[in-house]
Scaffold this motif. Sequence first.
Motif, mmCIF file in Angstrom:
data_model
loop_
_atom_site.group_PDB
_atom_site.id
_atom_site.type_symbol
_atom_site.label_atom_id
_atom_site.label_comp_id
_atom_site.label_asym_id
_atom_site.label_seq_id
_atom_site.Cartn_x
_atom_site.Cartn_y
_atom_site.Cartn_z
ATOM 1 N N VAL A 176 112.923 -2.525 -34.601
ATOM 2 C CA VAL A 176 113.561 -1.448 -33.836
ATOM 3 C C VAL A 176 115.042 -1.358 -34.183
ATOM 4 O O VAL A 176 115.607 -0.265 -34.271
ATOM 5 N N THR A 177 115.683 -2.507 -34.404
ATOM 6 C CA THR A 177 117.104 -2.524 -34.759
ATOM 7 C C THR A 177 117.365 -1.749 -36.041
ATOM 8 O O THR A 177 118.426 -1.125 -36.199
ATOM 9 N N GLY A 182 110.793 1.473 -42.969
ATOM 10 C CA GLY A 182 109.604 0.922 -43.611
ATOM 11 C C GLY A 182 108.324 1.160 -42.839
ATOM 12 O O GLY A 182 107.248 0.770 -43.292
ATOM 13 N N GLY A 183 108.444 1.794 -41.652
ATOM 14 C CA GLY A 183 107.265 2.141 -40.880
ATOM 15 C C GLY A 183 106.471 0.931 -40.414
ATOM 16 O O GLY A 183 106.973 -0.186 -40.326
ATOM 17 N N LEU A 187 106.912 -3.341 -40.044
ATOM 18 C CA LEU A 187 106.713 -4.008 -38.763
ATOM 19 C C LEU A 187 105.686 -5.130 -38.895
ATOM 20 O O LEU A 187 105.894 -6.253 -38.402
ATOM 21 N N LEU A 188 104.581 -4.854 -39.571
ATOM 22 C CA LEU A 188 103.539 -5.859 -39.721
ATOM 23 C C LEU A 188 103.976 -6.989 -40.651
ATOM 24 O O LEU A 188 103.589 -8.153 -40.447
ATOM 25 N N GLU A 189 104.790 -6.675 -41.651
ATOM 26 C CA GLU A 189 105.337 -7.740 -42.499
ATOM 27 C C GLU A 189 106.214 -8.673 -41.668
ATOM 28 O O GLU A 189 106.142 -9.902 -41.799
ATOM 29 N N ARG A 190 107.027 -8.092 -40.799
ATOM 30 C CA ARG A 190 107.867 -8.900 -39.912
ATOM 31 C C ARG A 190 107.013 -9.736 -38.967
ATOM 32 O O ARG A 190 107.333 -10.895 -38.675
ATOM 33 N N LEU A 191 105.926 -9.149 -38.481
ATOM 34 C CA LEU A 191 105.042 -9.864 -37.577
ATOM 35 C C LEU A 191 104.419 -11.078 -38.269
ATOM 36 O O LEU A 191 104.380 -12.179 -37.714
ATOM 37 N N HIS A 192 103.947 -10.882 -39.491
ATOM 38 C CA HIS A 192 103.332 -11.980 -40.229
ATOM 39 C C HIS A 192 104.364 -13.060 -40.564
ATOM 40 O O HIS A 192 104.048 -14.262 -40.547
ATOM 41 N N GLU A 193 105.589 -12.664 -40.867
ATOM 42 C CA GLU A 193 106.655 -13.633 -41.126
ATOM 43 C C GLU A 193 106.938 -14.468 -39.882
ATOM 44 O O GLU A 193 107.140 -15.693 -39.980
#
Length: 206
Positions: A176-177, A182-183, A187-193
């Motif tokens: 959100v920041t 990247g849509g 978001l999902l890449e960040r979630l997996h990280e």
Amino acid sequence: MPIDDRALPLRERKRIRTRRVLADAALRLFTEKGFATTTVEELVDAAEVSRSTFFRAFPTKEAVAIEAENELWTGYLDALADRELTGPVLTALRDILTDTVTALPQDWAQRYIATRRLILTAPSLLGHVDYIRSGVKTQVAKQLTDKLALPEGDLRPRILAELATTAWAIAGRGWVTTNGTGGRTNLLERLHEAFAAVPDALQLST
């Protein structure tokens, strides 16, 4: 793929559409006028529904304001209920969150970002989100306890529920920041990280 409403019964489709109309009107008015100064009467006028219709759909102003957040957690709980768990449970929770985000309506990302920004302007909304997430964690822990046939009071399901929600919070906040750059892919890449960092974080020592 986002869920196709046409597969649902007519009454359920109408209920979902009413909620979306109200939530869209609420998010627009709250953003333009402020949460505290916008009345329910203004909301129902903008959505062209009755006051009773509003309260059949949402119990409070806070609830309609965070509908994008509620969509995520409702989908998460429903997906967990339907999932047969195999392998590491934390990985399963990550995959369920991933599938849930992927299945949300196409406009969800934009609404979620707007909702998170609105929350920063209204402390009561932050409290409501915390309340919702607390309930979600409790329900996830209960589902895990039942699915894994664990004894009541086993702390592991609660810890896993907390870790999954925290991983989402970290990923979502960072996304959100950046205004959702990247849509959903990002978001999902960040979630997996965030999930991948959990084991190393638990082993971190001085």
